[in-house]
Design a protein around this motif. Structure first.
Motif, PDB file in Angstrom:
ATOM      1  N   THR A 161     -11.953   6.650   1.407  1.00 36.97           N
ATOM      2  CA  THR A 161     -11.712   7.265   0.102  1.00 36.97           C
ATOM      3  C   THR A 161     -10.420   6.773  -0.532  1.00 36.97           C
ATOM      4  N   LEU A 162      -9.663   5.968   0.183  1.00 36.50           N
ATOM      5  CA  LEU A 162      -8.426   5.432  -0.377  1.00 36.50           C
ATOM      6  C   LEU A 162      -8.740   4.236  -1.259  1.00 36.50           C
ATOM      7  N   ASP A 163      -8.040   4.126  -2.376  1.00 32.75           N
ATOM      8  CA  ASP A 163      -8.256   2.952  -3.214  1.00 32.75           C
ATOM      9  C   ASP A 163      -7.325   1.826  -2.771  1.00 32.75           C
ATOM     10  N   ASN A 164      -7.472   0.672  -3.379  1.00 33.41           N
ATOM     11  CA  ASN A 164      -6.716  -0.519  -2.971  1.00 33.41           C
ATOM     12  C   ASN A 164      -5.211  -0.314  -3.065  1.00 33.41           C
ATOM     13  N   GLU A 165      -4.759   0.379  -4.088  1.00 33.92           N
ATOM     14  CA  GLU A 165      -3.332   0.596  -4.259  1.00 33.92           C
ATOM     15  C   GLU A 165      -2.772   1.473  -3.145  1.00 33.92           C
ATOM     16  N   GLU A 166      -3.508   2.523  -2.786  1.00 31.03           N
ATOM     17  CA  GLU A 166      -3.053   3.389  -1.696  1.00 31.03           C
ATOM     18  C   GLU A 166      -3.015   2.626  -0.375  1.00 31.03           C
ATOM     19  N   ASN A 167      -4.054   1.821  -0.120  1.00 29.75           N
ATOM     20  CA  ASN A 167      -4.058   1.024   1.111  1.00 29.75           C
ATOM     21  C   ASN A 167      -2.899   0.039   1.137  1.00 29.75           C
ATOM     22  N   TYR A 168      -2.581  -0.537   0.010  1.00 33.54           N
ATOM     23  CA  TYR A 168      -1.456  -1.470  -0.075  1.00 33.54           C
ATOM     24  C   TYR A 168      -0.146  -0.762   0.284  1.00 33.54           C
ATOM     25  N   LEU A 169       0.059   0.431  -0.287  1.00 33.71           N
ATOM     26  CA  LEU A 169       1.288   1.177  -0.016  1.00 33.71           C
ATOM     27  C   LEU A 169       1.364   1.637   1.439  1.00 33.71           C
ATOM     28  N   ILE A 170       0.237   2.063   2.009  1.00 36.49           N
ATOM     29  CA  ILE A 170       0.221   2.463   3.416  1.00 36.49           C
ATOM     30  C   ILE A 170       0.541   1.277   4.306  1.00 36.49           C
ATOM     31  N   LYS A 171      -0.031   0.128   4.004  1.00 38.29           N
ATOM     32  CA  LYS A 171       0.244  -1.094   4.784  1.00 38.29           C
ATOM     33  C   LYS A 171       1.732  -1.428   4.719  1.00 38.29           C
ATOM     34  N   LYS A 172       2.315  -1.370   3.544  1.00 35.87           N
ATOM     35  CA  LYS A 172       3.744  -1.662   3.391  1.00 35.87           C
ATOM     36  C   LYS A 172       4.603  -0.652   4.150  1.00 35.87           C
ATOM     37  N   LEU A 173       4.271   0.624   4.058  1.00 40.58           N
ATOM     38  CA  LEU A 173       5.041   1.670   4.725  1.00 40.58           C
ATOM     39  C   LEU A 173       5.018   1.487   6.245  1.00 40.58           C
ATOM     40  N   PHE A 174       3.835   1.322   6.811  1.00 42.55           N
ATOM     41  CA  PHE A 174       3.737   1.210   8.263  1.00 42.55           C
ATOM     42  C   PHE A 174       4.293  -0.116   8.774  1.00 42.55           C
ATOM     43  N   THR A 175       4.169  -1.173   7.989  1.00 40.60           N
ATOM     44  CA  THR A 175       4.776  -2.450   8.388  1.00 40.60           C
ATOM     45  C   THR A 175       6.295  -2.324   8.392  1.00 40.60           C
ATOM     46  N   ALA A 176       6.836  -1.658   7.374  1.00 43.12           N
ATOM     47  CA  ALA A 176       8.291  -1.462   7.321  1.00 43.12           C
ATOM     48  C   ALA A 176       8.772  -0.580   8.473  1.00 43.12           C
ATOM     49  N   ALA A 177       7.933   0.321   8.949  1.00 43.69           N
ATOM     50  CA  ALA A 177       8.298   1.178  10.081  1.00 43.69           C
ATOM     51  C   ALA A 177       8.159   0.443  11.413  1.00 43.69           C
ATOM     52  N   GLY A 178       7.585  -0.755  11.395  1.00 48.46           N
ATOM     53  CA  GLY A 178       7.452  -1.550  12.611  1.00 48.46           C
ATOM     54  C   GLY A 178       6.093  -1.463  13.268  1.00 48.46           C
ATOM     55  N   ALA A 179       5.149  -0.756  12.673  1.00 49.34           N
ATOM     56  CA  ALA A 179       3.815  -0.631  13.260  1.00 49.34           C
ATOM     57  C   ALA A 179       3.028  -1.918  13.042  1.00 49.34           C
ATOM     58  N   ILE A 180       2.227  -2.268  14.033  1.00 47.69           N
ATOM     59  CA  ILE A 180       1.362  -3.448  13.876  1.00 47.69           C
ATOM     60  C   ILE A 180      -0.110  -3.061  13.957  1.00 47.69           C
ATOM     61  N   GLN A 181      -0.392  -1.826  14.325  1.00 49.78           N
ATOM     62  CA  GLN A 181      -1.768  -1.358  14.444  1.00 49.78           C
ATOM     63  C   GLN A 181      -2.129  -0.615  13.158  1.00 49.78           C
ATOM     64  N   ILE A 182      -2.554  -1.367  12.167  1.00 46.85           N
ATOM     65  CA  ILE A 182      -2.868  -0.799  10.856  1.00 46.85           C
ATOM     66  C   ILE A 182      -4.286  -1.227  10.503  1.00 46.85           C
TER      67      ILE A 182
END
Length: 188
Positions: A161-182
Motif C-alpha cells: 500500500t506504500l507508494d513510490n515516494e514512501e518507499n524511497y523515503l523508507i529506503k533512505k531512512l533505513f540505509t542512513a541507519a545502517g540497515a542492509i535488509q530492506i
C-alpha cells in the motif's frame, strides 16, 4: 401516501412531457427527482492519492463538516484519468469505518490487555528500541578489517500500500541507519 392519479401513468407522463420514447423525465420517479448526489453538498474537495497500492491513482475527496462523505477518481490525474479499482472506490469506508483505530494502542510483553498511549510516548519508545537494536547489531568491520559500517539489528519490510515516494523515503531512512535488509512486499 397520496392517492394515485391517472395523470401519473407512464404513458400519460410521456405524452405530457414530450418524452415520447420514455427515456427522460417521463420515466423518472418523484423520489429520483428529489435525490441529490453526496458530492453536491460537500464543503470542499481535496485532491489525494489512493492509499492501496504503488500505482498512485488520483482521488477527489469530498468533505462536509470536516468528515469525508465521498471519494471518487480524479479525472485530472495523468495516472488514472478518473478511474479507480474496486478497493480505491471503497476507500471512503477505510476512512469512516466505525472500528478504525485513531489512538495508539500498546500491549506490553506478556500482557493480556491493550493500553492507550499518547503519540509522543509511543514515538519515544520506538526511537529507543531502534537505537538499541542498531547499537546491539552494529558491525564496524569484517574479519579481515574491511569496513562494513552496517547493522544487522534492523530490517524493513514495506507493504504494497506504500507508494513510490514512501518507499524511497523508507529506503533512505533505513540505509542512513545502517540497515542492509530492506525489502518491499511488492517485490516478494
Amino acid at each position: 401516501m397520496a392517492r394515485f392519479s391517472p395523470l401519473e401513468w407512464p404513458v400519460v407522463r410521456q405524452l405530457r412531457s414530450g418524452d415520447l420514447l420514455g427515456r427522460g423525465p417521463a420515466v423518472t420517479s418523484q423520489r429520483t427527482r428529489e435525490q441529490a448526489p453526496r458530492t453536491s453538498t460537500a464543503d470542499r474537495v481535496v485532491q489525494s492519492v489512493c492509499p492501496y497500492c504503488a500505482v498512485g491513482c488520483g482521488q477527489r475527496v469530498y468533505v462536509k463538516d470536516e468528515k469525508v462523505v465521498q471519494i471518487e477518481g480524479d479525472p485530472d490525474s495523468p495516472i488514472s484519468r478518473g478511474r479507480l479499482c474496486p478497493k480505491g472506490s471503497a476507500s471512503e469506508q477505510l476512512v469512516n469505518a466505525p472500528g478504525r483505530q485513531t489512538r495508539v494502542l500498546y500491549r506490553a510483553p506478556r500482557a493480556t490487555e491493550w493500553q492507550h498511549l499518547d503519540l509522543d510516548t509511543a514515538v519515544d519508545m520506538i526511537t529507543d528500541r531502534v537505537l538499541e537494536a542498531r547499537r546491539n547489531g552494529w558491525q564496524d568491520a569484517d574479519e579481515q578489517g574491511r569496513p562494513l559500517r552496517r547493522t544487522m539489528g534492523l530490517a524493513a519490510l514495506g507493504g504494497a500500500t506504500l507508494d513510490n515516494e514512501e518507499n524511497y523515503l523508507i529506503k533512505k531512512l533505513f540505509t542512513a541507519a545502517g540497515a542492509i535488509q530492506i525489502e518491499n512486499q511488492a517485490r516478494i
